[in-house]
Structure formats: structure tokens, C-alpha cells
Design a protein around this motif. Structure first.
Motif, short mmCIF file in Angstrom:
data_model
loop_
_atom_site.label_atom_id
_atom_site.label_comp_id
_atom_site.label_asym_id
_atom_site.label_seq_id
_atom_site.Cartn_x
_atom_site.Cartn_y
_atom_site.Cartn_z
N TYR B 52 0.95 -1.22 0.09
CA TYR B 52 -0.30 -0.32 -0.22
C TYR B 52 0.99 1.18 0.07
N MET B 53 0.32 2.25 -0.80
CA MET B 53 1.09 3.37 -0.73
C MET B 53 0.04 4.67 0.20
N LEU B 54 0.60 5.41 0.95
CA LEU B 54 -0.28 6.41 1.46
C LEU B 54 0.34 7.78 1.04
N GLY B 83 10.73 8.93 2.99
CA GLY B 83 9.09 9.43 2.41
C GLY B 83 9.68 10.17 1.06
N HIS B 84 8.53 10.43 0.17
CA HIS B 84 8.73 10.93 -1.00
C HIS B 84 7.97 11.97 -1.23
N PHE B 85 8.37 13.24 -1.64
CA PHE B 85 7.84 14.37 -1.87
C PHE B 85 7.29 14.49 -3.30
N THR B 86 6.21 14.64 -3.51
CA THR B 86 5.47 14.52 -5.12
C THR B 86 5.44 16.00 -5.65
N THR B 87 5.00 15.80 -6.90
CA THR B 87 4.94 17.08 -7.60
C THR B 87 3.54 17.61 -7.30
N ARG B 88 2.59 17.04 -6.49
CA ARG B 88 1.45 17.81 -5.90
C ARG B 88 1.58 18.41 -4.67
N GLN B 89 2.96 18.33 -4.13
CA GLN B 89 3.33 19.19 -2.98
C GLN B 89 3.01 18.24 -1.75
N PRO B 163 -16.86 12.74 -11.83
CA PRO B 163 -16.41 11.70 -13.02
C PRO B 163 -14.72 11.39 -12.74
N ARG B 164 -14.10 12.32 -12.33
CA ARG B 164 -12.75 11.91 -12.28
C ARG B 164 -12.11 12.88 -10.98
N LYS B 165 -10.69 12.64 -10.93
CA LYS B 165 -10.08 13.80 -9.79
C LYS B 165 -10.15 15.27 -10.21
N GLY B 205 -7.74 22.78 -17.56
CA GLY B 205 -6.23 22.10 -17.95
C GLY B 205 -5.97 20.91 -17.39
N GLY B 206 -5.13 20.49 -17.97
CA GLY B 206 -4.49 18.92 -17.40
C GLY B 206 -3.52 18.44 -18.19
N MET B 207 -2.75 17.42 -17.53
CA MET B 207 -1.73 16.72 -18.60
C MET B 207 -2.34 15.24 -18.72
N ILE B 251 -12.33 17.24 -16.68
CA ILE B 251 -13.21 18.54 -16.99
C ILE B 251 -12.60 18.95 -18.40
N LYS B 252 -11.35 18.78 -18.71
CA LYS B 252 -10.61 19.21 -19.98
C LYS B 252 -11.54 18.75 -21.06
N ILE B 253 -12.01 17.40 -21.07
CA ILE B 253 -12.80 17.11 -22.22
C ILE B 253 -14.18 17.79 -22.16
N GLU B 380 8.40 20.87 -8.04
CA GLU B 380 9.56 20.19 -8.65
C GLU B 380 10.29 19.00 -7.47
N GLN B 381 9.48 18.93 -6.49
CA GLN B 381 10.04 17.86 -5.61
C GLN B 381 11.41 18.24 -4.79
N ASN B 382 11.21 19.60 -4.48
CA ASN B 382 12.29 20.04 -3.70
C ASN B 382 11.63 20.86 -2.19
N CYS B 419 8.40 10.67 -11.50
CA CYS B 419 7.33 10.11 -10.76
C CYS B 419 8.02 8.68 -10.26
N PRO B 420 7.45 8.01 -9.45
CA PRO B 420 8.11 6.61 -8.99
C PRO B 420 7.95 5.59 -9.99
N GLY B 421 7.20 5.85 -11.16
CA GLY B 421 7.42 4.87 -12.30
C GLY B 421 7.21 3.47 -11.89
N SER B 426 1.77 0.70 -9.83
CA SER B 426 1.22 -0.21 -10.66
C SER B 426 0.66 0.01 -11.83
N LEU B 427 0.64 1.44 -12.16
CA LEU B 427 0.27 1.81 -13.39
C LEU B 427 1.30 1.99 -14.49
N ALA B 428 2.41 2.08 -14.10
CA ALA B 428 3.59 2.24 -14.80
C ALA B 428 3.84 1.36 -16.31
C1 HEM Z 1 2.13 5.54 -6.89
C2 HEM Z 1 1.36 5.57 -7.35
C3 HEM Z 1 0.54 6.63 -8.08
C4 HEM Z 1 -0.87 6.51 -8.95
C5 HEM Z 1 -1.35 5.06 -8.97
C6 HEM Z 1 -1.08 7.60 -9.55
C7 HEM Z 1 -2.19 7.67 -10.20
C8 HEM Z 1 -2.46 8.52 -11.32
C9 HEM Z 1 -3.27 8.67 -12.32
C10 HEM Z 1 -4.28 7.54 -12.74
C11 HEM Z 1 -3.21 9.62 -13.29
C12 HEM Z 1 -3.96 10.16 -14.38
C13 HEM Z 1 -4.13 11.51 -14.73
C14 HEM Z 1 -5.17 11.64 -15.70
O1 HEM Z 1 -4.94 11.57 -16.78
O2 HEM Z 1 -6.41 11.93 -15.55
C15 HEM Z 1 -1.95 10.60 -12.29
C16 HEM Z 1 -1.79 11.90 -12.85
C17 HEM Z 1 -0.91 12.75 -11.71
N1 HEM Z 1 -0.45 12.19 -10.83
FE1 HEM Z 1 -0.42 10.54 -10.16
N2 HEM Z 1 -0.34 8.67 -9.43
C18 HEM Z 1 0.83 8.03 -8.47
C19 HEM Z 1 1.71 8.72 -8.04
C20 HEM Z 1 1.84 9.86 -8.34
C21 HEM Z 1 3.00 10.71 -7.80
C22 HEM Z 1 4.13 10.16 -7.06
C23 HEM Z 1 3.03 12.02 -8.10
C24 HEM Z 1 3.66 13.13 -7.79
C25 HEM Z 1 5.22 12.93 -7.91
C26 HEM Z 1 1.56 12.08 -8.69
C27 HEM Z 1 1.07 13.27 -9.38
C28 HEM Z 1 0.32 13.41 -10.30
C29 HEM Z 1 0.08 14.37 -11.05
C30 HEM Z 1 0.68 15.76 -10.96
C31 HEM Z 1 -0.84 14.09 -12.03
C32 HEM Z 1 -0.96 14.85 -13.36
C33 HEM Z 1 -1.82 14.72 -14.35
C34 HEM Z 1 -2.73 16.01 -14.39
O3 HEM Z 1 -2.59 17.02 -13.72
O4 HEM Z 1 -3.63 15.93 -15.00
N3 HEM Z 1 0.87 10.80 -8.91
N4 HEM Z 1 -1.75 9.86 -11.20
#
Ligand code: HEM
Ligand code: SF4
Lengths: 197, 568
Positions: B52-54, B83-89, B163-165, B205-207, B251-253, B380-382, B419-421, B426-428
Motif C-alpha cells: 500500500y502507498m499512503l 518518504g517521497h515528496f511529490t509533484t503535488r506538494q 467523474p474524475r479527480k 487544463g491538465g496533463m 473536465i478538460k474534455i 519540482e519535489q524540493n 514520478c516513481p514509475g 502499478s500503472l507504470a
Molecule cells: C504511485 C502511485 C500513483 C498512482 C497510482 C497515480 C495515479 C495517477 C493517475 C491515474 C493519473 C492520471 C491522470 C489523468 O490523466 O487523469 C495521475 C496523474 C498525476 N499524478 Fe499520479 N499517481 C501516482 C503517483 C503520483 C506521484 C508520485 C505523483 C507526484 C510525484 C503524482 C502526481 C500526479 C500528477 C501531478 C498528475 C498529473 C496529471 C494531471 O494534472 O492531469 N502521482 N496519477
């Protein structure tokens, strides 16, 4: 929906007891007196209301087509018919019918096709905010214990739980939080009234 | 820094109890995994490759030394010591158990932290400028609005199953450090000519799979009306966002399908009905929250020139200290102060953004000693110590070196976002961490990195784009071809005010080719650049062609890629 319909296939299955949580009141259980008809036509229209339950919730789309029929009008007059909104019903497009319905439906419901589909939360919010609906609004369909609190806050005051759900656990859900940080149909946000604390 | 009142504390404590009960029902089998899943996600608990990841929320990236100590000790007690600091602070732990999670949340609650809405199809943790309140180019301190919206969105009942995050970012500075346009909703705060706080709203917007920059849909919204406007916006999305296809549910769609103008019109229509209601913020609420974001007890100090600061170091140290000052130290609003970025990207690191328990504890002490006990996490994970006296920079630098967080690579090629890739996620489709490491090893020469200047290189292990590869000047994306790991390169992405989505240059590469490919791309820049021209400016001037040619210089490898049938 992970549970198959337990009774006949023209109904949307629900627990035999309804969980009521009136605004300002306490949650309680009562027998379910309403059939939730899914609108399927294979029985030739409305289900049998002579035997078993006498009241039926009909799909809103079906209502819109059939409400002028005399049989429906007389059953409605007698208080036996209410409507339920499907998750994709755009209720704002049918404002007039709903305004009329406010006078004649004893009950309305909004349907959850799957528990994680939150559209009916917005439907309930619109019924309360926009239409000023004051009667009962019931959650039906894939209604699970862990959705009750959110449902209660957006405007639902009765819940037709999925048949496998435990009512004792369900009854306790409403006491989990004593504070909120945004307004809801039931209450203003705690942060608004207790600013000084 | 915001301090919980009894309402916040009660809510978080009760949330822990609620989740404890949900976990108990999951463990005794009365709650099915399918039904538990959205519940645990709304508490930041993922099921990953190994465990599990928290994901723990750090609202708008701001935290204090006590909280960091708690994070450090949680890493030690419940995880493997980091611990791992992420791109979403936020911060993530990769090795927790389901059984321990309620206890971890209870420990977090003791220091005013939680994991609420760090995942799931709800309003996620709100991100903002890591330099909020101190940045020299700020026109509005966004933090009171961030906090008010954090409260408004926490356990919002109507938007618990969208519908989504749904991701918000909030910016109040001239330079955008939040990637505002890559968020579902970007809120840009400003002052109008009467000095009143207003907001411009960007949506859609979104990636991810379909990267789109957000569109401006509302200007000049008075700050008090944010809750009613955002309720209207989210209500339109909740009702009409696509639920039939996971990939089209953001929402971008919807904004794209309707057009931004039509989307804005629908929101406006909905808003008419609640714009005057008491969902809106009051001045009293602002006052209660804003008092936590007043300036710390700054001393009245003289502003030191760069040279004066450099001179605080011994002669032998000056060259490397100056480098650190140039890259890792940012100007401050208050004379005599500066903001310091601690690099979590030491060369050869395990993963960008990782911090060990020992590092976290030491950094907490640094925060107490040098920066009023406060810290920030950057996307930027700093990490940032925002309020350091210029005269103490040298001392701090020496301490930071001991913790291996003083590498002067901020904004340089090795300040990689990744990202942790495949190592954890598990999605990598492919690993990201070994790629980041290989690039850092190839470009280990600081003089050279300095000479190259600002370049962002971002790596994602799959199209979900957690590593922000779309907005890297150089983006690396892991792709899967017949069960093998390949990497696609994008160029020309950019974050900030000129945000842009990078373009794929062509067929993908094998992992071991990537350092050469990056080298060739970099050499092309070096060969073509004008004096003082940054990578992105050179790219914009000369276009993709020379970079592309250089990247595929090795014909044999190119052939391999084409055989694998990968198209651009
Ligand atoms: C390890 C397990 C993780 C899972 C299962 C996961 C899952 C996902 C998924 C499903 C998306 C899809 C975005 C989309 O197209 O709607 C996403 C995007 C994203 N996640 Fe993760 N993620 C993980 C880790 C992380 C980590 C480590 C970070 C930061 C370092 C992160 C931050 C983000 C960000 C910033 C997006 C950007 C996409 C956007 O804004 O549209 N996630 N993640
Ligand atoms: S980009 Fe893909 S591989 Fe990387 S963390 Fe996100 S979901 Fe996992």
C-alpha cells in the motif's frame, strides 16, 4: 451494481426497510412502502399495486410521457405515485413538470446506478436549492452505507439501501461528524457560526 | 502558518475514526474491495506494485518543523525510513500496511495533518506557489484563499464522487510557479484598481493522455464569491462530465467538447442561483484565517549585496558557495532575508523527491534554526526554507551540505522531476527512477550544468503524467511496446507564464539509449545557442528539426525503434 435484483426484474431492489433521517430529527428505520419500478414495459405498464405494495416510484422520463393518462392521474390523486430521477436526467430542463409535481408527488427519489456515480448528489442539491423541494427525497439504487452521510448533507432524507447493507451500521453513520466546513442542506458550516472559538 | 482551531481538529479526528471503522469492515469482509477502493482513495491509500502507498496532504505545500518530524517518524515506524515528496506538494509512503493506516492517520492528526482527498475522484489537495508570502514578485499572498478553499473542499458532500479527480492550483505572483494552466481549475489572484482582491478563473487544463492548457472562463471574480462560483462550476462538471470513458472524464474534455465559451455560459447560468447565498466567504472568515499568514517576526536588517553574502564564506569556499547562492537562493520581499531551496536531487539519488528519516529530522532542525520553523514543498519535489537571514546563508549551506541537500542544481538539467514509475507504481509502463539516475550520472559535472543554465527535464513512467513530462523542456515518457520498456522524448514543453505542451519528436528509444539521446539534444543546443540564450528559447528559435536529427543520429538504433513499430 454488484447485487442482482432480489425480487422481480421490473423493480429496483432495496432493503425492506427504509432509513429515514428527517432534517432536524433522528435516523430511524421504517418499513418500505414503495415499489421502485424501473419502467420496463414487459408487464404492460405500471406494476400491480393491488397486491403487495400500493405505492410506486416511476421513472421521471416515464412520468413525462404518461402523466396525462386518466389511470395515472387517479392513482396520483390517491397518493400512490411518485417519481425517481435517473442519474442522467437533466432536471433543469423539466422545471415546469417538477414545479407541478411538487403539489402531487408524495415522494421523489434520485437513483445511483453505481455507488461511485455522484450525479444524484447534484440532483438532490438542485431539488432542495433550486426547486425548494420540501418533501421527502429518497436515495435509491446502489446505495451503500458509506454514502449516507454525503447523501444526507446534500438533501436526501430517506435511503433505500441496497439489500445486502447492514442497517445497524448504517444507522450509526450520521453521528460520525459533529462539525463541517461547508454549508449543506441541513446545516451551515461550523466555521461560520463559531468564528470566535 | 495556519493553525487548526477545534473545528478543524475535531473534523480530522472524526475522520480518523471513520476510516478506522471502514478499514475494520474491510478486514472483517463486510466491505468488499471494490466498494472500499473509493473510500481508501479518498484517504490517499493506493494499492501499489509491492504494498500500500499512503499519500499525505500538505495543503498548498506549507508545513512546519513539528509536522516534518512527525512525517520522519512515520517513515521510520511504518515505512522503510524514507518518504517521497511529490509533484503535488504532498508526501507519499510506499510501504505501509492497511492495518497500520488508521494509526498513521491518528499520528498525523496529532500534528494537524491528514490524508483526506489526496486521491480519488474528488477535489484534491490544493497546490500553490511554494514561495507564497515571501516571493519578490508576488502581488497577492494566496495562502488565506488556499486555506479557505481547503476548508470549503474538505469532505464536500456534493463533490465526493465526481467523474474524475479534480485539481486546483492558486497563484498570486507575476511568475506562475504553480503550472496554473495544467490544472482542472487554476485560480489567479489579483488586486483590482480599487485594491480589492479578485480572481481570474481558468478551467479545463491538465496533463495525462490528452494534455490541454486551461482556458480563461471568468475574470474579476470577487474573492468572497469563490465558493458559489466554484460550486456552480463543479456542479456543471459533476452533472455533465463524461462517466462512460475513464479517459474522457476529466473536465478538460467537457470544456473542449462544449467550447470554453459555452462551458463558461453554463457555469454562469448555474451561478446566478447561488451567487448571493451564504455559501460565500465572509470578511470574518477571512480575518480568522488571514491572521495565521501575517509575516513572521522579521528583524530589521540591511539588505546585503551578493558580494557581501559571498564574502561571508572563506576564500576557499567562495566559488562553490556562490554557485549555491545563484541556483538555490531566491530573492525575498523583506530586506536582509532570502529563500533557500534544499535540493532533494543529489546526483545518483535513489529517487528525486526522496528524503530519509534522518534527513527530515535534520531539516526540521534547520527550519527551526533558520526559518521560523516553517517549510514548503515545491512541485519540482524540493523543499524550501523561505525566511533565512542573508547573513546566515553560509552557515545554513554548510549544514545543508552535511545532509546532502545542498547540491546547487535547482532549475538545471539534473533537477529532474520524476514520478516513481515502474519501481513502485502499478500503472507504470516503464521505470523512471533508473532513467533519472542515469541522466544525473552522465551530467555530473557542475561546471557544465551551470554553463547549460535553465533546463527542465521531466520523466513520467506512463501517460498519466505524474512526472509532468509534458511541460518539461525535455520530457521523457515511459511507453510499453510488446511488453518491453521504451521511452518517448518530447521537446519544447514549458511551465510558468509561457506554459507549453512539448511535442513528441519521433519513435521511442530503449532505456540505455536515453543518456546518449539527451547528450545529443544538449549538444545541439550548445552548438546553436546565441549568447545567454536558454534551451527553450533556442528551441523556439531553431525549431525541432536539428534536435530531432541529433537524437536519431545513431542510425542503427533508429532502425531498431522503427522495427518495433512505434509511431510518433
Ligand atoms: C504511485 C502511485 C500513483 C498512482 C497510482 C497515480 C495515479 C495517477 C493517475 C491515474 C493519473 C492520471 C491522470 C489523468 O490523466 O487523469 C495521475 C496523474 C498525476 N499524478 Fe499520479 N499517481 C501516482 C503517483 C503520483 C506521484 C508520485 C505523483 C507526484 C510525484 C503524482 C502526481 C500526479 C500528477 C501531478 C498528475 C498529473 C496529471 C494531471 O494534472 O492531469 N502521482 N496519477
Ligand atoms: S505517471 Fe504513471 S507511472 Fe508515474 S506515478 Fe503516475 S501513474 Fe505511476
Amino acid at each position: 451494481m454488484s447485487q442482482a435484483n432480489l425480487s422481480n426484474s421490473t423493480e429496483i431492489a432495496a432493503h425492506d426497510q427504509i432509513l429515514h433521517f428527517p432534517k432536524g430529527g433522528k435516523p430511524n428505520l421504517a418499513p418500505n412502502e414503495w415499489l421502485i419500478w424501473n419502467g420496463s414495459q414487459d408487464e404492460g405498464g405500471l406494476p400491480d399495486l393491488e397486491h403487495g405494495k400500493q405505492n410506486v416510484l416511476v421513472p421521471f422520463a416515464w412520468w413525462a410521457q404518461h402523466y396525462q393518462e386518466s389511470d395515472i392521474q387517479s392513482k396520483t390523486k390517491a397518493g400512490h405515485i411518485g417519481v425517481w430521477f435517473a442519474a442522467d436526467d437533466d432536471i433543469l430542463k423539466h422545471a415546469e413538470l417538477i414545479e407541478e409535481g411538487k403539489k402531487i408527488w408524495p415522494l421523489v427519489a434520485a437513483h445511483f446506478p453505481i455507488f461511485r456515480d455522484g450525479r444524484s448528489f447534484s440532483t438532490a442539491a438542485l431539488l432542495r436549492d433550486r426547486f425548494q423541494w420540501t418533501g421527502e427525497v429518497r436515495a435509491i439504487g446502489d446505495v451503500l452505507i458509506d454514502q449516507l452521510l454525503q447523501g444526507a448533507r446534500v438533501g436526501f432524507d430517506s435511503f433505500a439501501l441496497r439489500p445486502d447493507q447492514k442497517t445497524d451500521v448504517a444507522l450509526k453513520q450520521f453521528d460520525l461528524f459533529s462539525v463541517t466546513t461547508q454549508n449543506s442542506w441541513r446545516d451551515k458550516r461550523a466555521t461560520l457560526s463559531k468564528l470566535s472559538v | 502558518m495556519y493553525k487548526y482551531d477545534h473545528i478543524d481538529q475535531t473534523l480530522v479526528d472524526q475522520r480518523v475514526a471513520q476510516f478506522r471503522d471502514q478499514v475494520a469492515r474491510r478486514l472483517d469482509g463486510s466491505l468488499a474491495e471494490e466498494e472500499f477502493r473509493p473510500l481508501r482513495l479518498q484517504n490517499g491509500l493506493y494499492h501499489q506494485r509491492h504494498a500500500y502507498m499512503l499519500r499525505v496532504a500538505i495543503p498548498y505545500g506549507l508545513f512546519n518543523s513539528n509536522q516534518l518530524r512527525a512525517m520522519a517518524l512515520i517513515a521510520k515506524k511504518y515505512d522503510r525510513g524514507y518518504g517521497h515528496f511529490t509533484t503535488r506538494q504532498n508526501i507519499q509512503y510506499n510501504w505501509v500496511t492497511l492495518e497500520d493506516t488508521p494509526d498513521i492517520l491518528a499520528e498525523l492528526a496529532k500534528v494537524e495533518m491528514h490524508a483526506i482527498q489526496t486521491s480519488g475522484n474528488c477535489i484534491r489537495n490544493i497546490t500553490s506557489d511554494a514561495f507564497a508570502g515571501v516571493a519578490g514578485d508576488e502581488y497577492v499572498d494566496p495562502r488565506p484563499i488556499c486555506e479557505l478553499l481547503r476548508q470549503w473542499s474538505t469532505l464536500h458532500p456534493e463533490f465526493a464522487h465526481l467523474p474524475r479527480k479534480f485539481k486546483f492550483a492558486i497563484n498570486g505572483a507575476k511568475e506562475d510557479r504553480t503550472i496554473l494552466l495544467c490544472h482542472d481549475v487554476g485560480i489567479e489572484l489579483k488586486k483590482n484598481t480599487n485594491g480589492e482582491l479578485i480572481a481570474d478563473i481558468y478551467a479545463g487544463g491538465g496533463m495525462g493522455r490528452t494534455p490541454i492548457l486551461g482556458s480563461l472562463i471568468k475574470t474579476g471574480l470577487p474573492w468572497q464569491l469563490l465558493p458559489s462560483y466554484l460550486t456552480a462550476l463543479l456542479r456543471v462538471y459533476n452533472r455533465f462530465g463524461r462517466r462512460d470513458n475513464l479517459y474522457k472524464a476529466r473536465i478538460k474534455i467537457l470544456v473542449k467538447a462544449l467550447s470554453p465559451e459555452e462551458f463558461a455560459r453554463q457555469v454562469e447560468g448555474e451561478w446566478l442561483f447561488n451567487k448571493d447565498s451564504d455559501v460565500n466567504f465572509t470578511q470574518a472568515e477571512w480575518d480568522r484565517v488571514a491572521k495565521h499568514f501575517t509575516k513572521p517576526a522579521y528583524l530589521s536588517l540591511a539588505k546585503l549585496s551578493d558580494q557581501q553574502v559571498i564574502n561571508t564564506a572563506s576564500e576557499a569556499e567562495r566559488a562553490s558557495f556562490a554557485r549555491w547562492l545563484e541556483r538555490n537562493v531566491k530573492p525575498h520581499q523583506v530586506p536582509g532575508y532570502a529563500s533557500v531551496i534544499l535540493s532533494l536531487k543529489p546526483h545518483g539519488s535513489v529517487a528525486p523527491g526522496d528524503a530519509t528519516t534522518a534527513q527530515m529530522l535534520a531539516i526540521a532542525d534547520l527550519a527551526d534554526q533558520y526559518s521560523f520553523g516553517e517549510l514548503r514543498a515545491t512541485h519540482e519535489q524540493n523543499l524550501v526554507l523561505a525566511d533565512v537571514e542573508q547573513s546566515k546563508l553560509h552557515e545554513l549551506w554548510q549544514e545543508a551540505k552535511k545532509q546532502k541537500v545542498a547540491l546547487p542544481n535547482i532549475g538545471l538539467l539534473t533537477d529532474i522531476i520524476a514520478c516513481p514509475g515502474g519501481d513502485f507504481c502499478s500503472l507504470a509502463n516503464a521505470k523512471s527512477l533508473p532513467i533519472a539516475k542515469a541522466i544525473q550520472e552522465r551530467f555530473d559535472d557542475l561546471d557544465y550544468l551551470f554553463d547549460l543554465g535553465d533546463i527542465s527535464l521531466n520523466i513520467s513512467g506512463c501517460i498519466n503524467s505524474c512526472g509532468h513530462h509534458h511541460v518539461g523542456n525535455i520530457g521523457v515518457l515511459g511507453v510499453d511496446k510488446d511488453g518491453e520498456e521504451w521511452y518517448q522524448i518530447t521537446l519544447g514543453g514549458e511551465q510558468g507564464n509561457d506554459a507549453a505542451i512539448g511535442k513528441v519528436i519521433g519513435p521511442s528509444f530503449y532505456a540505455d539509449e536515453i543518456p546518449d539521446v539527451i547528450t545529443n539534444v544538449i549538444n545541439t543546443y550548445v552548438n546553436h545557442r546565441n549568447e545567454d540564450e536558454s534551451f527553450i528559447d533556442a528551441y523556439r528559435r531553431i525549431g525541432v528539426a536539428p534536435f530531432k536529427e541529433a537524437a536519431y543520429k545513431n542510425a542503427k538504433k533508429k532502425e531498431k525503434a522503427e522495427i518495433a513499430g512505434d509511431a510518433s
